[in-house]
Design a protein around this motif. Structure first.
Motif, PDB file in Angstrom:
ATOM      1  N   GLY A   7       0.726  -1.393   0.130  1.00 16.65           N
ATOM      2  CA  GLY A   7      -0.033   0.045   0.026  1.00 16.65           C
ATOM      3  C   GLY A   7       0.787   1.198   0.047  1.00 16.65           C
ATOM      4  O   GLY A   7       0.745   2.244  -0.654  1.00 16.65           O
ATOM      5  N   PHE A   8       1.917   1.159   0.770  1.00 20.47           N
ATOM      6  CA  PHE A   8       2.825   2.327   0.844  1.00 20.47           C
ATOM      7  C   PHE A   8       3.520   2.588  -0.470  1.00 20.47           C
ATOM      8  O   PHE A   8       3.698   3.800  -0.882  1.00 20.47           O
ATOM      9  CB  PHE A   8       3.882   2.193   1.710  1.00 20.47           C
ATOM     10  CG  PHE A   8       4.808   3.267   2.277  1.00 20.47           C
ATOM     11  CD1 PHE A   8       4.161   4.644   2.462  1.00 20.47           C
ATOM     12  CD2 PHE A   8       6.134   3.368   1.972  1.00 20.47           C
ATOM     13  CE1 PHE A   8       4.953   5.738   2.503  1.00 20.47           C
ATOM     14  CE2 PHE A   8       6.890   4.297   1.954  1.00 20.47           C
ATOM     15  CZ  PHE A   8       6.497   5.665   2.419  1.00 20.47           C
ATOM     16  N   ASP A   9       3.939   1.406  -1.271  1.00 23.50           N
ATOM     17  CA  ASP A   9       4.586   1.590  -2.572  1.00 23.50           C
ATOM     18  C   ASP A   9       3.531   2.335  -3.482  1.00 23.50           C
ATOM     19  O   ASP A   9       3.952   3.363  -4.081  1.00 23.50           O
ATOM     20  CB  ASP A   9       4.866   0.061  -3.041  1.00 23.50           C
ATOM     21  CG  ASP A   9       6.297  -0.312  -2.600  1.00 23.50           C
ATOM     22  OD1 ASP A   9       7.057   0.438  -2.233  1.00 23.50           O
ATOM     23  OD2 ASP A   9       6.717  -1.464  -2.971  1.00 23.50           O
ATOM     24  N   ARG A  10       2.333   1.885  -3.387  1.00 30.73           N
ATOM     25  CA  ARG A  10       1.494   2.554  -4.346  1.00 30.73           C
ATOM     26  C   ARG A  10       1.180   3.736  -3.964  1.00 30.73           C
ATOM     27  O   ARG A  10       1.039   4.476  -4.808  1.00 30.73           O
ATOM     28  CB  ARG A  10      -0.049   1.684  -4.270  1.00 30.73           C
ATOM     29  CG  ARG A  10      -1.088   1.920  -5.024  1.00 30.73           C
ATOM     30  CD  ARG A  10      -2.115   1.016  -5.160  1.00 30.73           C
ATOM     31  NE  ARG A  10      -3.097   1.526  -6.114  1.00 30.73           N
ATOM     32  CZ  ARG A  10      -4.314   1.118  -6.469  1.00 30.73           C
ATOM     33  NH1 ARG A  10      -4.537  -0.006  -5.730  1.00 30.73           N
ATOM     34  NH2 ARG A  10      -5.317   1.629  -7.129  1.00 30.73           N
ATOM     35  N   PHE A  11       1.058   4.075  -2.883  1.00 28.82           N
ATOM     36  CA  PHE A  11       0.754   5.708  -2.372  1.00 28.82           C
ATOM     37  C   PHE A  11       1.873   6.400  -2.874  1.00 28.82           C
ATOM     38  O   PHE A  11       1.518   7.546  -3.496  1.00 28.82           O
ATOM     39  CB  PHE A  11       0.821   5.653  -0.730  1.00 28.82           C
ATOM     40  CG  PHE A  11       1.252   6.970   0.037  1.00 28.82           C
ATOM     41  CD1 PHE A  11      -0.103   7.902  -0.214  1.00 28.82           C
ATOM     42  CD2 PHE A  11       2.068   7.347   0.442  1.00 28.82           C
ATOM     43  CE1 PHE A  11       0.177   9.114   0.347  1.00 28.82           C
ATOM     44  CE2 PHE A  11       2.183   8.807   0.999  1.00 28.82           C
ATOM     45  CZ  PHE A  11       1.266   9.554   0.883  1.00 28.82           C
ATOM     46  N   ASP A  14       1.473   6.483  -6.917  1.00 29.56           N
ATOM     47  CA  ASP A  14       0.669   7.174  -7.399  1.00 29.56           C
ATOM     48  C   ASP A  14       0.418   8.674  -7.053  1.00 29.56           C
ATOM     49  O   ASP A  14      -0.769   9.158  -7.436  1.00 29.56           O
ATOM     50  CB  ASP A  14      -0.846   6.355  -7.261  1.00 29.56           C
ATOM     51  CG  ASP A  14      -0.808   4.985  -7.687  1.00 29.56           C
ATOM     52  OD1 ASP A  14       0.213   4.793  -8.752  1.00 29.56           O
ATOM     53  OD2 ASP A  14      -1.706   4.264  -7.307  1.00 29.56           O
ATOM     54  N   MET A  15       1.212   8.991  -6.172  1.00 25.14           N
ATOM     55  CA  MET A  15       0.917  10.667  -5.603  1.00 25.14           C
ATOM     56  C   MET A  15       0.859  11.521  -6.962  1.00 25.14           C
ATOM     57  O   MET A  15       1.604  11.584  -7.559  1.00 25.14           O
ATOM     58  CB  MET A  15       2.229  10.822  -4.748  1.00 25.14           C
ATOM     59  CG  MET A  15       1.922  12.071  -3.885  1.00 25.14           C
ATOM     60  SD  MET A  15       3.346  12.401  -2.730  1.00 25.14           S
ATOM     61  CE  MET A  15       3.425  10.944  -1.824  1.00 25.14           C
ATOM     62  N   HIS A  19       0.127  16.760  -4.612  1.00 24.57           N
ATOM     63  CA  HIS A  19       0.540  16.356  -2.978  1.00 24.57           C
ATOM     64  C   HIS A  19       1.876  16.349  -2.977  1.00 24.57           C
ATOM     65  O   HIS A  19       2.597  16.533  -1.899  1.00 24.57           O
ATOM     66  CB  HIS A  19      -0.215  14.864  -2.975  1.00 24.57           C
ATOM     67  CG  HIS A  19      -1.587  14.918  -2.071  1.00 24.57           C
ATOM     68  ND1 HIS A  19      -2.198  14.127  -2.159  1.00 24.57           N
ATOM     69  CD2 HIS A  19      -2.067  16.065  -1.471  1.00 24.57           C
ATOM     70  CE1 HIS A  19      -3.289  14.097  -1.413  1.00 24.57           C
ATOM     71  NE2 HIS A  19      -3.213  15.496  -1.003  1.00 24.57           N
ATOM     72  N   ARG A  20       2.821  15.804  -4.053  1.00 23.52           N
ATOM     73  CA  ARG A  20       4.377  16.033  -4.058  1.00 23.52           C
ATOM     74  C   ARG A  20       4.699  17.384  -3.535  1.00 23.52           C
ATOM     75  O   ARG A  20       5.435  17.417  -2.569  1.00 23.52           O
ATOM     76  CB  ARG A  20       4.667  15.562  -5.234  1.00 23.52           C
ATOM     77  CG  ARG A  20       5.994  14.660  -5.188  1.00 23.52           C
ATOM     78  CD  ARG A  20       6.386  14.138  -6.691  1.00 23.52           C
ATOM     79  NE  ARG A  20       5.470  13.271  -7.163  1.00 23.52           N
ATOM     80  CZ  ARG A  20       5.595  11.722  -6.737  1.00 23.52           C
ATOM     81  NH1 ARG A  20       6.506  11.458  -5.843  1.00 23.52           N
ATOM     82  NH2 ARG A  20       4.579  10.877  -7.037  1.00 23.52           N
ATOM     83  N   GLN A  21       4.135  18.354  -4.292  1.00 28.99           N
ATOM     84  CA  GLN A  21       4.715  19.917  -3.875  1.00 28.99           C
ATOM     85  C   GLN A  21       4.179  19.937  -2.399  1.00 28.99           C
ATOM     86  O   GLN A  21       4.896  20.752  -1.835  1.00 28.99           O
ATOM     87  CB  GLN A  21       3.979  20.634  -4.814  1.00 28.99           C
ATOM     88  CG  GLN A  21       4.769  20.521  -6.228  1.00 28.99           C
ATOM     89  CD  GLN A  21       3.785  21.119  -7.180  1.00 28.99           C
ATOM     90  OE1 GLN A  21       3.019  21.930  -7.078  1.00 28.99           O
ATOM     91  NE2 GLN A  21       4.104  20.974  -8.485  1.00 28.99           N
ATOM     92  N   LEU A  22       3.005  19.618  -1.917  1.00 26.36           N
ATOM     93  CA  LEU A  22       2.622  19.885  -0.646  1.00 26.36           C
ATOM     94  C   LEU A  22       3.512  19.128   0.261  1.00 26.36           C
ATOM     95  O   LEU A  22       3.862  19.828   1.598  1.00 26.36           O
ATOM     96  CB  LEU A  22       1.206  19.454  -0.516  1.00 26.36           C
ATOM     97  CG  LEU A  22       0.274  19.820   0.915  1.00 26.36           C
ATOM     98  CD1 LEU A  22       0.393  21.516   1.019  1.00 26.36           C
ATOM     99  CD2 LEU A  22      -1.173  19.387   0.585  1.00 26.36           C
ATOM    100  N   PHE A  23       3.979  17.944   0.196  1.00 22.67           N
ATOM    101  CA  PHE A  23       4.661  17.437   1.112  1.00 22.67           C
ATOM    102  C   PHE A  23       5.969  18.167   1.102  1.00 22.67           C
ATOM    103  O   PHE A  23       6.812  18.378   2.402  1.00 22.67           O
ATOM    104  CB  PHE A  23       4.872  15.851   0.783  1.00 22.67           C
ATOM    105  CG  PHE A  23       3.702  15.047   1.350  1.00 22.67           C
ATOM    106  CD1 PHE A  23       3.371  14.884   2.562  1.00 22.67           C
ATOM    107  CD2 PHE A  23       2.913  14.192   0.386  1.00 22.67           C
ATOM    108  CE1 PHE A  23       2.383  13.900   3.318  1.00 22.67           C
ATOM    109  CE2 PHE A  23       1.926  13.618   0.957  1.00 22.67           C
ATOM    110  CZ  PHE A  23       1.934  13.472   2.236  1.00 22.67           C
TER     111      PHE A  23
END
Ligand code: ZN
Length: 227
Positions: A7-11, A14-15, A19-23
């Motif tokens: 699930g973490f791999d998929r998270f 698929d981000m 969301h990538r910029q937000l993180f």
């Protein structure tokens, strides 16, 4: 456990770019607007329920969405509230109970606590709800009783939270509002405690409809100009 790792791999894979910029932005700090205290129950997922982005909600979960009163018990939830109010300066704290809560069922039927001495001790902080129901609705049983108990527990925990000095001070100057909600899993709806009406009513969009679970701020006028 493999299910979680995959699930973490998929998270990560698929981000979205958003969301990538937000993180990346959040990597150096957080400014959540709301602290959300709810039950540890696996069916209650705050970020999913409110379509919340990372960094928006400061979430704390424990058995029965309980906040022990000040000076009675130094606990993780009390420490988290102090941090949320003084360091993160959250504007809202929500205490959210839910339907079919195991902790509330145990309050209703103490036999369920057999062999769970720590849970039994912890649920003493919810005695206020059990007592209110026993005194005022002694014949209320089953689903209706459970609902009433769950509501009274939220109201009782709101009262406990107001005994924390940092909460009382922030509420008094109008920088913090506290809210008591119940999430119904089967119906997927939320009701909110309205202190003015003394009952829970449906939560509907539009801030003017937000039920007030808190007394009005007494010191919202800046001290300097009030003097
Ligand atoms: Zn629960």
């Amino acid at each position: 456990m493999e299910r979680l790792i995959q699930g973490f791999d998929r998270f990560r894979r698929d981000m979205s770019d958003e969301h990538r910029q937000l993180f990346a932005k959040l990597a150096s700090g957080q400014t959540p607007h709301t602290m959300f205290i709810t039950c540890a129950d696996s069916r209650v997922m705050p970020e999913l329920l409110f379509n919340a982005n990372p960094g928006e909600l400061f979430v704390y979960r424990n058995v029965g969405n309980i906040v022990p009163p000040y000076a009675q018990h130094v606990s993780g939830v009390v420490a988290a509230i102090e941090y949320a109010v003084t360091a993160l300066k959250v504007q809202h704290i929500v205490i959210c109970g839910h339907s079919d809560c195991g902790a509330m069922k145990a309050l209703q039927n103490p036999a369920l606590l057999k062999g769970k001495p720590s849970v039994e001790q912890w649920l003493k902080h919810a005695d206020v709800a059990r007592y209110v129901v026993a005194e005022n609705r002694p014949t209320m049983q089953g689903e209706e009783g459970l609902r009433y108990l769950t509501e009274e527990n939220v109201v009782g925990q709101l009262e406990h939270m107001r005994t924390l000095p940092v909460v009382a001070a922030a509420m008094a100057n109008g920088s913090l509002r506290i809210h008591g909600w119940i999430y119904d899993i089967a119906r997927t709806d939320i009701t909110a405690f309205d202190a003015t009406e003394g009952r829970f009513r449906p939560l509907v969009a539009g801030s003017s409809n937000l039920p007030d679970a808190t007394p009005h701020a007494r010191f919202s006028v800046p001290v300097a100009s009030a003097a």
